[in-house]
Write an enzyme that holds these catalytic residues in place. Structure first.
Site, PDB file in Angstrom:
ATOM      1  CG  ASP A  74      -5.006  -4.289   9.007  1.00 37.75           C
ATOM      2  OD1 ASP A  74      -5.015  -5.595   7.984  1.00 37.75           O
ATOM      3  OD2 ASP A  74      -3.414  -3.713   9.145  1.00 37.75           O
TER       4      ASP A  74
ATOM      5  NE  ARG B  51       0.550   5.047  10.711  1.00 42.69           N
ATOM      6  CZ  ARG B  51       0.156   4.141  11.152  1.00 42.69           C
ATOM      7  NH1 ARG B  51      -0.740   2.297  11.797  1.00 42.69           N
ATOM      8  NH2 ARG B  51      -0.107   3.685   9.719  1.00 42.69           N
TER       9      ARG B  51
ATOM     10  CE  LYS C  14      -4.835  -9.002   8.522  1.00 42.03           C
ATOM     11  NZ  LYS C  14      -4.109  -7.302   8.479  1.00 42.03           N
TER      12      LYS C  14
ATOM     13  N   GLY D  84      -6.315  -5.601  14.319  1.00 40.07           N
ATOM     14  CA  GLY D  84      -5.630  -6.461  13.152  1.00 40.07           C
ATOM     15  C   GLY D  84      -6.530  -6.238  12.189  1.00 40.07           C
TER      16      GLY D  84
ATOM     17  CB  VAL E 114      -7.111   0.350   8.703  1.00 39.79           C
ATOM     18  CG1 VAL E 114      -8.809  -0.289   9.223  1.00 39.79           C
ATOM     19  CG2 VAL E 114      -8.323   2.004   8.999  1.00 39.79           C
TER      20      VAL E 114
ATOM     21  CB  THR F  66      -4.608 -12.140  15.079  1.00 43.07           C
ATOM     22  OG1 THR F  66      -5.940 -12.000  14.712  1.00 43.07           O
ATOM     23  CG2 THR F  66      -4.611 -11.988  16.763  1.00 43.07           C
TER      24      THR F  66
ATOM     25  CB  ALA G 150       5.921  -7.229  14.942  1.00 44.33           C
TER      26      ALA G 150
ATOM     27  CD  GLU H  53      -2.325  -1.649   2.601  1.00 46.11           C
ATOM     28  OE1 GLU H  53      -3.579  -1.574   2.674  1.00 46.11           O
ATOM     29  OE2 GLU H  53      -1.891  -1.319   3.268  1.00 46.11           O
TER      30      GLU H  53
END
Ligand SMILES: NC(=O)c1ccc[n+]([C@@H]2O[C@H](COP(=O)([O-])OP(=O)(O)OC[C@H]3O[C@@H](n4cnc5c(N)ncnc54)[C@H](O)[C@@H]3O)[C@@H](O)[C@H]2O)c1
Length: 352
Positions: free
Chosen positions: A233, A118, A237, A231, A299, A207, A145, A62
């Protein structure tokens, strides 16, 4: 001064780590949240567009551009849930800030670490406005992460003192608990998402799976809880059961993007949502009732990355945590670009 405009400061991963450790993680999270809030308060003057996404069967790449009229920024970011199993990051990123007046870049930087910072700062900032007062325990479902950054931001910005951690892979939870030792947070290893949400005033889902997943079912969400859904986003999903959305007051970054990518892709296109910038400016209400379920359908929007880039650009001054990149061709006579190439050739020939 003029000849320096073609030299762009570049922050490598190494230098980003040095800068963050030099400033301190808590300070960076808190100050990025302040920069995001300052930019959300001047929301109308930004260029806004849903991010430009290129999907494949295994992930997405993206581009996220925006400008406040003085500076322009963009981030390149990917999302590949299967990467982790191959020893690679699910999310990696880099970004650029430019001067709108000249169009010349003023910063190029790694943004994999910066995105985790961020995203966590944005989550905690939203919770500062929406979470139940006095919430001290957070459930953290998905311990990859992003997870430690989320936990630390909620501690620094919202005063969370306990994190209840769950991941389908216990090794991820163990890693998180190890990394959070000495952070001042009490960590609790949980064997299921039911166990994780016990007594939690805030539930974070973070996740990664490229499918409609149900990380939280309706029965797990009690009255008064704040959900930080990170998660989900991408189209296709998501993490939350639709029934949770129907019981929640939903807060979003930029509706045209969130309706494509967020949890609310499961709802009708005109389902009411509140824009967070309006809560921050006092134009819209945040939490109005202690029994209300508030949901931040996160998102990740370009303005948050712009704020983070602006922050790094400001904090870099006076430090040596960057390299100088000869990135912009800038001949003395601006029309003589080809002449510059010829002179370089002559220079190479005489040197040979
Ligand atoms: N909203 C945002 O601004 C934003 C920003 C960055 C990342 N993200 C998203 O956050 C998610 C997490 O990113 P990451 O970098 O931490 O990924 P990661 O791959 O490092 O970690 C994801 C973790 O989720 C766990 N998991 C998968 N399915 C699960 C389930 N059903 N129940 C419990 N745990 C489960 C995995 O075992 C893994 O440990 C990704 O989906 C990413 O796209 C969102």
């Amino acid at each position: 001064m003029r000849d320096k405009l073609n030299i762009v400061p570049f922050v490598s991963v190494d230098n980003m780590m040095r800068l963050v450790l030099h400033l301190g993680v808590d300070r960076v999270l808190t100050e990025i949240a302040d920069y995001i809030e300052a930019d959300f308060r001047r929301w109308p003057l930004f260029d806004k567009t849903p991010r430009v996404a290129s999907h494949s069967d295994v992930g997405v790449i993206e581009l996220m551009p925006t400008s406040d009229g003085e500076m322009y920024g963009f981030k390149y970011v990917n999302g590949h849930p299967k990467n982790m199993r191959e020893g690679l990051q699910t999310v990696t990123a880099f970004g650029l800030l430019a001067d709108v007046n000249t169009g010349y870049p003023i910063l190029l930087t790694e943004m994999t670490i910066l995105t985790a910072l961020r995203t966590a700062a944005m989550s905690a900032l939203a919770a500062k406005h929406l979470a139940p007062k006095g919430a001290r325990t957070m459930a953290m479902i998905g311990n990859g992460a992003q997870a430690e950054f989320q936990a630390l931001a909620f501690r620094a910005i919202c005063g969370i003192d306990t994190v209840r951690l769950y991941d389908i892979d216990p090794a991820a939870t163990e890693k998180c608990i190890r990394n959070l030792q000495g952070s001042g947070l009490r960590t609790v290893f949980c064997r299921s998402n039911e166990e994780a949400v016990e007594g939690a005033g805030i539930i974070t889902t973070c996740t990664a799976d490229k499918q409609y997943a149900t990380i939280l079912t309706d029965n797990l969400v009690g009255a008064g809880v704040h959900i930080n859904a990170v998660g989900g986003d991408c189209p296709g999903k998501t993490e939350l059961h639709r029934d949770i959305l129907l019981r929640s007051s939903i807060f979003v970054e930029y509706p045209p993007q969130t309706r494509i990518e967020g949890e609310i892709q499961q709802l009708d296109a005109d389902h009411p949502v509140t824009e967070l910038w309006q809560v921050m400016t006092g134009q819209a209400a945040g939490r109005t009732d202690p029994r209300q379920i508030t949901l931040f359908d996160s998102v990740g929007f370009a303005i948050e990355d712009f704020s983070a880039l602006r922050y790094i650009h400001d904090r870099l001054k006076g430090t040596g945590f960057f390299e100088e990149l000869d990135m912009i061709a800038d001949p003395d006579d601006p029309r003589d670009l080809y002449g510059m190439l010829l002179r370089a050739k002559a220079g190479m020939t005489s040197a040979a």
